[in-house]
Structure formats: C-alpha cells, structure tokens
Design an enzyme around this catalytic site. Structure first.
Site, PDB file in Angstrom:
ATOM      1  N   GLU A 293     -69.511 -35.835  23.089  1.00 34.05           N
ATOM      2  CA  GLU A 293     -68.841 -36.306  24.300  1.00 34.05           C
ATOM      3  C   GLU A 293     -69.801 -37.012  25.255  1.00 34.05           C
ATOM      4  O   GLU A 293     -69.389 -37.876  26.033  1.00 34.05           O
ATOM      5  CB  GLU A 293     -68.168 -35.125  25.025  1.00 34.05           C
ATOM      6  N   ASP A 335     -84.947 -74.715  26.896  1.00 30.52           N
ATOM      7  CA  ASP A 335     -85.059 -76.023  27.520  1.00 30.52           C
ATOM      8  C   ASP A 335     -86.509 -76.224  27.924  1.00 30.52           C
ATOM      9  O   ASP A 335     -87.318 -75.296  27.871  1.00 30.52           O
ATOM     10  CB  ASP A 335     -84.141 -76.085  28.742  1.00 30.52           C
ATOM     11  N   ASP A 633     -79.945 -74.652  32.386  1.00 29.51           N
ATOM     12  CA  ASP A 633     -79.822 -74.664  33.847  1.00 29.51           C
ATOM     13  C   ASP A 633     -78.768 -75.638  34.348  1.00 29.51           C
ATOM     14  O   ASP A 633     -78.441 -75.631  35.527  1.00 29.51           O
ATOM     15  CB  ASP A 633     -81.169 -74.990  34.502  1.00 29.51           C
ATOM     16  N   GLU A 702     -73.775 -26.842  16.305  1.00 27.95           N
ATOM     17  CA  GLU A 702     -72.462 -26.627  16.904  1.00 27.95           C
ATOM     18  C   GLU A 702     -71.376 -26.462  15.850  1.00 27.95           C
ATOM     19  O   GLU A 702     -70.371 -25.766  16.090  1.00 27.95           O
ATOM     20  CB  GLU A 702     -72.111 -27.804  17.826  1.00 27.95           C
TER      21      GLU A 702
END
Length: 917
Positions: A293, A335, A633, A702
């Site tokens: 979870e 660029d 840009d 678990e």
C-alpha cells in the site's frame, strides 16, 4: 483558365507568384483595402488569432489517479474487505487510495497552455495602409490583402509578401537561427521552402533593421505560426518509462495476489477444511499482504524530492515521472544557440591590413590606424545601444551591432557619447538592404565634414571600394589587397564566425546623396570584424561527462552547418569531421534512410532544421529504442518538445511556448544543467530500486504467517492481523523508504552506460533478493518470534486463543511480536538495501542521516502501537516484555549480516575492490 498553384500552407495561391498576380488573387491593390472590405473579410476569414483545441479536463485527470493499476487493486481489496464485514479495514484502504490520488494529482496538475502562449507572440497593434491612408489597427483584425507597414522593432503580425523595401528579421522563433536574416522585395533566387524565401516574412518574427511594405496573404491558423500551433496540439505526450514499469509491477503484484488468494482460498476450504468465512478472511488478508500500500505514495514523494533537488541544480521539472526518465536518457538532441553557447554575440577579433586586434573587456588599448577608423565606423553605422551597468554592458537592438559597440568601448571608443550625438550628427540613414547586403550612414564629424560609414557582407562591400586604409596610410586597392581580404573572410567564416566588413569615405559636399548607389561607391575599405556566439565555459566538461556516461549528443539547430560544426568541435561534441545534413535533407529521407543515418553516424549535426525535422528525428530515435531528451527555445521547437521523452526548454532566453510544451525548464539555459539533471535522474532510479527492494522484502514475512494459518487448517492462529499489516505498510516502513530515496549518488554513477529503455525497475535479481533472500530471512525470524511467545505461554496447536480464553493476552503479545519482528527486520533491511554491491563500510553508516531519523520514527511509531492502549485496541496489539525486546534487538543485525555476506560474495565473483568506494 488554369487554377492557381496551391502553396505548402494549403493556400489557394502561391505567395511567391508574380506580385501583380498575387495582388489579384488577394483582391487588393497598392493603396490597401477599404475599411468595409476589411470588415467583410474579417467575417469571412475570422480573427487573426491562434485558436486552441481543448485538452483533457482536470476532472478526467483526477479520475485517472483513482484508476491507476495499483489503485484498482486496492479498490478490489477494499471491496472484499467491506464484503467480508471488515469495515475498518475497508475504510483504511480507501483512505490510502484517496490520499495518494490527491497528492499525485496536486503534483501532476499542469494546464495545457502551450497554445495560449503562442497567442502572446502576436503584437496587439499593427500599422497598415487602408484606402491609401496609414492606420494603426488591432493585429487581430488583420485580413488577407491588408498592406502591412514594417520598420525596425516591429513584431510581424501575419504572414506577408514584401512588395517594397527590405528588412532584417529575427527568425529564431520559427527557425531557431540565431542571426537575423535579410528579406527584400527584390527576390534574387527561388527558395526550397517558404521560410527560406527572400521576400516572405512571417507572423511572430521581429524586424531588427530596415523598412518595408508587405501584403498579408495568411492570418491566424493559416500562418506558419498557426501551423506550428496545430502541430503542437496534434502531438500528444507519451507514457513515461516509469509509468510503464509501475503498471507492469502492478500487473505482476495483482497476478501474484489474486493467484495466491484464489489458490489458498481453495486450499483452505477443500484441504485444510476451514470454514468459508475464515477462508475468505484469509484470502482478503493475503491480498492485502501482497499489495504494498505504501509503494505509490513512496514513489510519488521520492519523485517530488527529486524534483526539488533538481530545482536546486537549475532544472525545473513539470512532471514527476520525468525524474526517472532522465536517468535512462541515452540521446540528447541539443540546439546550439543559448544552450551550448551564451546566446549573445561578441567580437572575436578585428582584422585590418593583415593584422588582428582582439578586444579585451574592461581594458582600454591604444589602437592605431586603420583599426581606429574601423571602430569609429562600427559605432557610427549602428542603430543599437549599450548602457553601462554593474554587470557590464546592457545591450539593446541588433545583437551584432550591440556586440560591435561593446567591443569598441572596450578598445577605448567613447561609445556613450557617440550614442548621445547620433541623432544630432546623422544626416542620412541608408537602411540595411538584404539584396545589397549592406547599410550606410551619413554623419557629420566634429570637424564639420560629412562622412559615409558603411558595413555589410565583406566581399559585396569590397566590390564598392576603390581604396584601402593601412597602417602606412590610405592607398588604392590592389588585387593583392582584395585577395588578402578574401582569404581572411574565408578563414573566419570557415571557423563558424559571422564576418562583417567596414568602409568609409568623405562626402564631396555637405548634403548626403539622394541616390544610394552614389553614396556607396568609391569607398575606402577599413577591415573586418569576426563575431561569434561563444560556447559556455562549463559546457565542455558537461559534454565530456556525457561521453563517459555513454550518452550520445546530436546537434539539431536552425543555424548554418559550418557554424554549428565549429561550436560542436570546440565543446567536444565532435572530434573529427562530423556528418552535416540539413533539415530539408532529413525531411526528404525515407524512414529506413533516416534510421540508418541516425544509427551509423555517431557524430551528426542537423542544420537548418524545422519543426517537422525535429519530430522526424525524435520519432526515429524512439523507434530504435532510445530515450531522447530534446532541447529547444523557440516556437518551432514546441512539437518536438512535446514528443520527446524529455523536452528541455530554456527558462531565460526561451519563449513561453517552448517552456509550456517542455517537460523540463532550465533556469540558466545551460547544457551542463541537462547533464546534472541526467545524473540526478540516475540517482533517483537507483534509489527507487533501493526502496522498492526494501518494501518488497517485507511482503514475504507478511504472507508467510497466513500460509502457516492455512496450512495448519486453523490449528495455528493468525500470526499477524490485517490492521497490523497496514501499520507496517503505511506506518513503520514509509519514512525509511523515503530516506532511501535520498541516498547520495553512488561512485561512478556517470561512468556507466545508460540502461536500456525497456529495462524495468523490477527485474528478476531484485525480486529474488527481496522475496527469496531478505524476505525469507525476515520470515524465519518473525515466525520464530511468534512461536517463541506463544509456546512460552504454554500454548499447544489447536488450543483456543480468542477473546475470553486464558491465552488471549498471550496471543495478542505473539501477534505483536510478529509485528515488532517485521519492524525490527526493516531496520536491518534498510541498511542492507542502501547498496546493491558495495559494503556498508564503503558507503558509511552515517552518510544518510535522514535514514537514521526515519528509523528513529519507525521505532517510536511501533512503540506507540504496542504500548498505547487506544492504539492497542485499533491494531490488536499487547505489551511486550524485556525478554521479547532483547530477542528483537538481534533481528536487524541478522538481516543486515546475511545480506552483507551475499554482497561480499557478489563482489568477489565480479572482481570488485573491497576498499573504500
């Protein structure tokens, strides 16, 4: 009668046809449209605006956060819990879903404003000629057929064809080219594309010099700017690699959880003979135990931390998952202007009479002839201005002109005084003419004489000269002088420099010539100025780091190939002779040809690119399995920025359009910040793997208690409750997991090659380590702790431990021992997962202080759950004694030591050094 040709923009005529035909097709004349006709056309064509297509609403974006694969799995768990009568558990799981969705939505919420930003590129007003009179009208009311009047400083409002005059235009928003280009009504040669046509100007670009009159042939979405807007709207963002991997992990977890739940439900009822209600509780518990979870909130928070850390390194990310995507980047398409370079012109050197003069900022020099005359002409023949400030010179106007003024000031010219006297002393301005490629001013000098000062393309200007000024004085221009000028020009131009020539002459009278040709003949040649946009000083080191990290760099620019090649060579992107192709060449290639080009040419420069060029390159690279970062840009970069895995916009010099379309914005516009962001992305990826390993390691301990319960047919009570699992998944493990997300970079992180695009965060070695190594060690320890407490109380298999039974308090203590045991094992796992191979001694126990604080919180939280009565009632826990606490103290050491031995074996087999990293 033949139909008019159709333009590349889909117009029913060719904007480059004979001007009389164009005016006829547009239904206009040289006096302009009438007001009533302009109003009628406004109704017909619509307003001169960029229209926006609506994107996804925020409600849909929010709903997407609730339908994520892991969220769907949690919804299923909540439904089963509610159906099984476990209302508190169902509410807790729903709370987890809601909180995580709201947090992720808040982090991801980003308005689609790229097209809105395009609208800002259109000026509010435009000067037009209507009914023969000059008028200023709202730019949004321009229509095809309007006569547009252009002058220096105007932002052009629509696509238009020049019918008189000439201008210099900053085309960088559309083409990315850093230098202004000449546009003239006197077209010399046909163009391969509209953007290269010598007599066309376009919406959104800026007039930097000259005056002209033009007829509007396209407005709104029919303009080049509108075409880019439409292209940007069509390009949709792709799902990030991290999202793909999390979805894949969710499917894996769902498969494991569902198969395990169904299998053991059947096993519990058919083999272990458990009551159906107990078997259903078991199946729900198994599902909850298999679902981490805390994974989604932990990933979300870790990515948010990565975003904040990148911001400190001048890279602003607008999408959380982009942090991880950066780490897998293996190609950067960059660029030139403003990214590799400083984005401003400077004078590299002056040349005159076979000698060079290099300006040095802040240091005045005594310069003799002909350099003094050259500097004087550069100052006189200019419309730019510079002003002194604390940081140096603030520049206004044409970049090249302001650079010349700054260089002249550095060499002793009184530029500020010359600027103040400019309007008073200037008698005539012959604007820059793109066809003639020169500009001339007529200025009255302090002695009262009238002088012509000219600058322009060196060879064209040289052709207007009859004399030359040298250190020995002025003399007739010889063939040898012409050849010397030509050689110097070709040498500088071949190095990617922009070269300007300068000339002057004394006028024959006190009034400037009416005919320009007379003013610009018989000039005296003075010399050359070579200008450049210098590379940023930090870029070379950043490029070297990219090469060591296995990242390929491709220069994709609107500039000339020679200029881009020279800069790429200076910063180390290319080492030999790169392959230089133009955007038109790329656009004309078949897909297989483009794939082969990108695959085989490691040193590649794409010059004169356009929006489609960049899209083609991004698509081809991604099709080959690369993760691509694209910088940009200008307005023209927006579609490619949207399509790339990581679109990188310039925050300082870039347009708002590019910033809105991009995923990442650089506040300093520097290439080195991209490399720093890639490094941070790699760190985030490594750290996500660390805390995912940490979280997954607790799944096994678990799940094992429920298997024991099922396999025993209920003879062994549940060693762990579902609420205790939630206390682990959302309480004790969260802060240490987040702290693992703050681990510093491991040594050599930028020395290894990029990971393949398809390689996920979850892989077999990690799952084996988490589930079968660390997980089994933890499961053995916590199961032993559970039985130790229960057996010490005198319990025997099958004996009742429910409420009201004599052993109920001992059972609560035993489940608490399981909960506390997993918590203790988490501490050892946290230290073990800080590295995949290096020893704890190599990285240092105290090098991540946040982890120590997280472990302290974990211990305090577990203590509260165990010893505070209100929390005992919620989580079904009981107080532990001193003996149990002493047993728990050994758990972290055992978990860490077993994994330390495993890592030592891995290092020896791989030949890794054992010394400090």
């Amino acid at each position: 009668m033949t139909e008019p040709a159709t333009s590349p923009q889909g117009l029913p005529f060719d904007p480059e046809e004979r001007i009389d035909l164009l005016l006829g097709h547009l239904g206009t004349r040289r006096e302009g449209l009438g007001e009533r006709e302009a109003a009628r056309r406004l109704e017909q064509y619509g307003r001169n605006e960029i229209r926006r297509r609506e994107g996804r609403g925020w409600l849909r974006e929010l709903a997407r956060q609730f339908t994520h694969p892991l969220a769907l799995l949690l919804w299923a768990a909540a439904a089963l819990a509610a159906g099984g009568g476990m209302g508190a558990l169902a509410v807790a799981i729903v709370a987890v879903i809601v909180l995580n969705a709201l947090f992720a939505f808040a982090q991801e919420l980003q308005a689609e404003r790229a097209t809105e930003a395009l609208r800002e590129f259109l000026p509010p007003l435009a000067r037009v000629r209507r009914d023969g009179e000059v008028a200023e009208v709202p730019a949004s009311s321009l229509v095809p057929g309007d006569l547009l009047l252009l002058s220096e400083g105007d932002r052009i409002s629509a696509d238009a064809r020049l019918i008189s005059g000439s201008v210099e235009v900053d085309m960088s928003p559309l083409t990315g080219e850093s230098q202004p280009v000449g546009r003239s009504s006197a077209r010399v040669r046909p163009a391969s594309s509209p953007l290269e046509a010598e007599d066309l100007v376009f919406s959104g670009t800026l007039v930097t010099a000259g005056e002209a009159e033009a007829v509007v042939y396209a407005t709104g979405m029919s303009t080049q700017l509108g075409r880019i807007a439409a292209l940007t709207q069509r390009v949709r963002g792709e799902v990030s690699p991290l999202q793909v991997q999390v979805n894949r992990a969710a499917r894996l977890i769902a498969l494991v959880a569902v198969v395990a739940g169904v299998a053991f439900l059947a096993f519990g009822t058919l083999v272990a003979r458990l009551p159906l209600a107990d078997a259903l509780v078991f199946a729900i518990s198994l599902l909850v135990a298999n679902v981490p979870e805390g994974l989604l909130p932990t990933i979300t928070l870790a990515l948010a931390v990565g975003v904040r850390r990148m911001a400190r390194r001048r890279a602003l990310l607008k999408r959380l998952t982009a942090v991880e995507t950066l780490g897998s980047t293996d190609v950067i398409c960059t660029d030139k202007t403003g990214t590799l370079t400083e984005g401003r012109m400077v004078v590299s050197r002056f040349w005159a009479g076979g000698e060079e003069l290099v300006p040095e900022d802040g240091r005045e020099k005594e310069v003799g002839e002909p350099f003094s005359a050259l500097l004087r002409t550069a100052v006189r023949c200019s419309n730019a201005r510079i002003e002194r400030s604390a940081e140096g010179w603030e520049r206004r106007g044409d970049p090249s002109e302001s650079a010349l003024l700054a260089a002249a000031a550095a060499l002793g010219e009184d530029v500020e005084r010359a600027q103040e006297e400019r309007s008073e002393r200037r008698r005539r301005l012959y604007h820059f003419d793109a066809r003639l490629k020169r500009m001339t001013t007529a200025d009255e000098e302090p002695d009262g004489a009238l002088w012509y000062h000219s600058k322009g393309a060196p060879l064209e200007l040289l052709g207007r000269c009859a004399r030359v000024r040298t250190p020995e004085g002025e003399r007739p221009l010889s063939a040898a002088d012409r050849e010397a000028v030509r050689e110097a020009f070709e040498r500088y131009a071949g190095s990617g420099l922009r070269v300007l020539g300068f000339a002057e002459k004394r006028a024959g009278g006190m009034q400037p010539e009416e005919e320009r040709d007379l003013a610009e003949e018989g000039l005296t040649f003075l010399g050359l100025a070579a200008l450049e946009d210098p590379p940023r000083p930090e870029v070379a080191d950043a490029v070297a780091r990219c090469h060591r990290a296995g990242i390929r760099i491709i220069v994709v620019t609107g500039d000339h190939g020679l200029t881009a090649g020279a800069v790429a060579r200076r910063v180390g992107i290319v080492r030999g002779e790169p392959r230089i192709v133009t955007g038109a060449m790329v656009d004309g290639m078949k897909q297989a040809e483009l794939d082969a080009l990108l695959r085989e040419e490691r040193e590649l420069i794409v010059a004169r690119s356009n929006p489609e060029t960049k899209l083609h390159i991004v698509d081809a690279l991604r099709g080959e399995g690369h993760t691509v970062a694209m910088t940009g840009d200008g307005v023209n970069d927006a579609p490619a920025l949207r399509r790339a895995d990581i679109g990188v916009a310039m925050g300082g010099s870039g347009t708002e359009v590019a910033r809105e379309a991009a995923t990442m914005v650089l506040t300093d516009d520097s290439f080195s910040s991209i490399v720093a962001a890639v490094e941070e992305g790699r760190v985030v990826y490594d750290n996500i793997r660390k805390f995912v390993t940490y979280i997954f390691a607790h799944t096994t301990p678990e799940v094992v208690p429920f298997l024991i319960y099922a396999l025993s047919g209920g003879a062994v009570p549940l060693p762990l409750t579902v609420m205790q699992i939630l206390a682990i998944d959302l309480g004790t493990e969260t802060l240490p997991a987040l702290a693992l997300g703050r681990e510093p970079a491991e040594p050599g992180i930028m020395e290894r090659p990029p990971r393949p695009r398809g390689r996920g965060i979850l892989d077999r070695p990690m799952l084996v380590r988490a589930w079968l190594w660390l997980g089994l060690v933890e499961a053995a320890l916590v199961t032993g702790g559970f039985f130790y407490v229960l057996l010490s109380a005198g319990w025997s298999p099958g004996e009742a431990v429910g409420p009201g039974s004599p052993l109920h308090a001992s059972y609560l203590a035993a489940t608490t021992m399981t909960f506390a045991g997993i918590t203790a094992c988490q501490i050892g796992t946290a230290f073990a997962t800080r590295t995949s191979r290096a020893s704890l001694r190599q990285i240092g126990v105290f090098s991540n202080r946040l982890l120590l604080w997280g472990i302290l919180f974990e211990v305090l939280f577990a203590a509260a759950v165990i010893y505070l009565p209100p929390l005992q009632r919620i989580f079904g826990t009981g107080a532990l004694g001193v003996r149990e606490l002493l047993v728990l103290a050994a758990f972290p050491l055992v978990v860490w030591a077993t994994d330390e031995l495993r890592r030592a074996f891995v290092r020896r087999r791989a030949g890794w050094p054992e010394g400090p990293a």
